[in-house]
Write an enzyme that holds these catalytic residues in place. Structure first.
Site, PDB file in Angstrom:
ATOM      1  N   THR A  39       1.034  -5.129  -0.774  1.00 21.48           N
ATOM      2  CA  THR A  39       1.858  -6.292  -1.103  1.00 21.48           C
ATOM      3  C   THR A  39       1.504  -7.453  -0.185  1.00 21.48           C
ATOM      4  OG1 THR A  39       3.656  -5.714   0.409  1.00 21.48           O
ATOM      5  CG2 THR A  39       3.742  -4.786  -1.810  1.00 21.48           C
ATOM      6  N   GLY A  69       9.414   0.652   5.113  1.00 20.58           N
ATOM      7  CA  GLY A  69      10.728   1.086   5.566  1.00 20.58           C
ATOM      8  C   GLY A  69      11.649   1.420   4.403  1.00 20.58           C
ATOM      9  N   ASP A  70      12.938   1.603   4.714  1.00 15.97           N
ATOM     10  CA  ASP A  70      13.922   1.930   3.678  1.00 15.97           C
ATOM     11  C   ASP A  70      13.964   0.867   2.589  1.00 15.97           C
ATOM     12  OD1 ASP A  70      14.650   4.249   5.025  1.00 15.97           O
ATOM     13  OD2 ASP A  70      16.239   3.257   6.162  1.00 15.97           O
ATOM     14  N   THR A  72      11.487  -0.902   1.485  1.00 14.27           N
ATOM     15  CA  THR A  72      10.337  -0.727   0.593  1.00 14.27           C
ATOM     16  C   THR A  72      10.596   0.389  -0.402  1.00 14.27           C
ATOM     17  OG1 THR A  72       8.828  -1.517   2.313  1.00 14.27           O
ATOM     18  CG2 THR A  72       7.857  -0.267   0.516  1.00 14.27           C
ATOM     19  N   GLU A  75      12.835  -1.052  -3.019  1.00 17.86           N
ATOM     20  CA  GLU A  75      12.131  -1.969  -3.910  1.00 17.86           C
ATOM     21  C   GLU A  75      11.268  -1.234  -4.928  1.00 17.86           C
ATOM     22  OE1 GLU A  75      10.556  -6.023  -2.686  1.00 17.86           O
ATOM     23  OE2 GLU A  75      10.471  -4.910  -0.793  1.00 17.86           O
ATOM     24  N   THR A 101      11.329   0.245  10.769  1.00 19.77           N
ATOM     25  CA  THR A 101      11.932   0.332  12.095  1.00 19.77           C
ATOM     26  C   THR A 101      12.890   1.514  12.188  1.00 19.77           C
ATOM     27  OG1 THR A 101      11.799  -2.067  12.357  1.00 19.77           O
ATOM     28  CG2 THR A 101      13.298  -0.890  13.823  1.00 19.77           C
ATOM     29  N   ASP A 224      23.504  16.085  -5.659  1.00 20.13           N
ATOM     30  CA  ASP A 224      24.730  16.759  -6.096  1.00 20.13           C
ATOM     31  C   ASP A 224      25.495  16.006  -7.163  1.00 20.13           C
ATOM     32  OD1 ASP A 224      25.696  14.685  -4.558  1.00 20.13           O
ATOM     33  OD2 ASP A 224      26.981  15.923  -3.282  1.00 20.13           O
ATOM     34  N   GLU A 282      18.950  -4.222   1.954  1.00 22.73           N
ATOM     35  CA  GLU A 282      18.833  -5.443   1.152  1.00 22.73           C
ATOM     36  C   GLU A 282      20.230  -6.023   0.946  1.00 22.73           C
ATOM     37  OE1 GLU A 282      15.690  -6.555   0.300  1.00 22.73           O
ATOM     38  OE2 GLU A 282      15.173  -4.878   1.602  1.00 22.73           O
TER      39      GLU A 282
END
Length: 302
Positions: A39, A69-70, A72, A75, A101, A224, A282
């Site tokens: 990207t 990261g989380d 990404t 997204e 991070t 679950d 986000e």
């Protein structure tokens, strides 16, 4: 072991990392195909997700790896699901190469972000298992949605401080901003449950931790069919520092009492004033939130 085709969508900030290149070479040396897309600017993840779906039709992709990261991971999953016809599941599984991070989601599934080649080997070897995803006002979250003062701390923590202090940076920032705390009032409605009052933080977890290791939903499970709701009611003003310190340093398990915790499938949250929710980091801001779970919506290597 069958040969796999892994497609990496790599956050451009990490494109030059030597450990990422080593990871790709390590998995290729195992006999797998690894194709990499990087990207560069806003909109690239959506474009590359659509490209992966097109490419899959000609040269099957077994796993789409979110390398970042989380945010990404969020997204990539969100972009693919937006391309899918109603009711259809993605034709490939997902995996994460944790390069962020906090890497809260990756840690939940047992990955060690310090071992980048090992994480990519895991993506090639691990079994793809069905996994739920959460939804807030139509937007997807994979790990957790958090709202309230704790979210503000996470959003405003200085990146340089995070690099130096790690998860403790959130505690440092929180303790220096507590004087700005104004209680957020909310009404929460779910199946056979309602709650109203001022809160310090609200977390809706598919995963267990957020904000750099803060365990807000310690009993959450990824498959679950439920989301785990945790409400931290606002304490008296003289107890704010102690509560915030405990929450950010040790998670909700260390808090003695006062928490509201439920497993839910659908819920609504109404706030008197605009509040920010973070979906896997986000941000969204508003006063009305409709939240639900999409059971077994994707397959994830975990």
């Amino acid at each position: 072991m069958d040969k796999q085709h892994l497609r990496l969508i790599l956050n451009g900030k990490s494109a030059g990392r030597k450990d990422v290149r080593a990871a790709v070479e390590a998995v290729r040396s195992m006999g797998h195909e690894v194709s990499v897309r990087v990207t560069f600017e806003a909109g690239d993840v959506e474009r590359l997700a659509a490209e992966a779906l097109r490419d899959h039709a000609e040269f099957p992709i077994h796993t789409l790896v979110a390398a970042g990261g989380d945010g990404t991971v969020n997204e990539v999953v969100d972009a693919v699901l937006k391309e899918m016809p109603e009711g259809e599941r993605p034709p490939f599984s997902f995996a994460v190469l944790p390069l962020g991070t906090a890497n809260d989601f990756a840690r939940h599934i047992g990955l060690d972000p310090a071992d980048v080649p090992g994480c990519l080997r895991f993506a090639a070897r691990a079994k793809a298992k069905p996994m739920d995803v959460g939804e807030v006002n139509g937007a997807v979250f994979v790990n957790m949605a958090t709202g309230g003062f704790g979210t503000k701390v996470t959003a405003e923590t200085d990146p340089n401080l995070k690099r130096v202090l790690g998860g403790a940076a959130y505690l440092f920032t929180g303790l220096h901003r507590f004087s700005e705390l104004a209680a957020c009032e909310a009404r929460v409605e779910a199946e056979d449950f309602s709650w109203q009052g001022p809160f310090l933080a609200i977390a809706i977890g598919n995963g267990r931790q957020a904000g750099g290791g803060v365990r807000l939903c310690p009993r959450a499970k990824l498959d679950d069919g439920f989301l785990d709701l945790t409400i931290v009611p606002s304490p008296t003003s003289d107890a704010v520092i102690d509560l915030l310190s405990t929450l950010l340093d040790k998670g909700v398990e260390a808090m003695e009492s006062g928490l509201v915790q439920r497993k839910v499938r659908n819920l609504t949250i109404e706030t008197a004033e605009p509040v920010q929710f973070n979906l896997d980091g986000e941000p969204m801001t508003g006063t009305s939130w409709t939240i639900g779970v999409r059971e077994h919506r994707i397959d994830f290597r975990r």
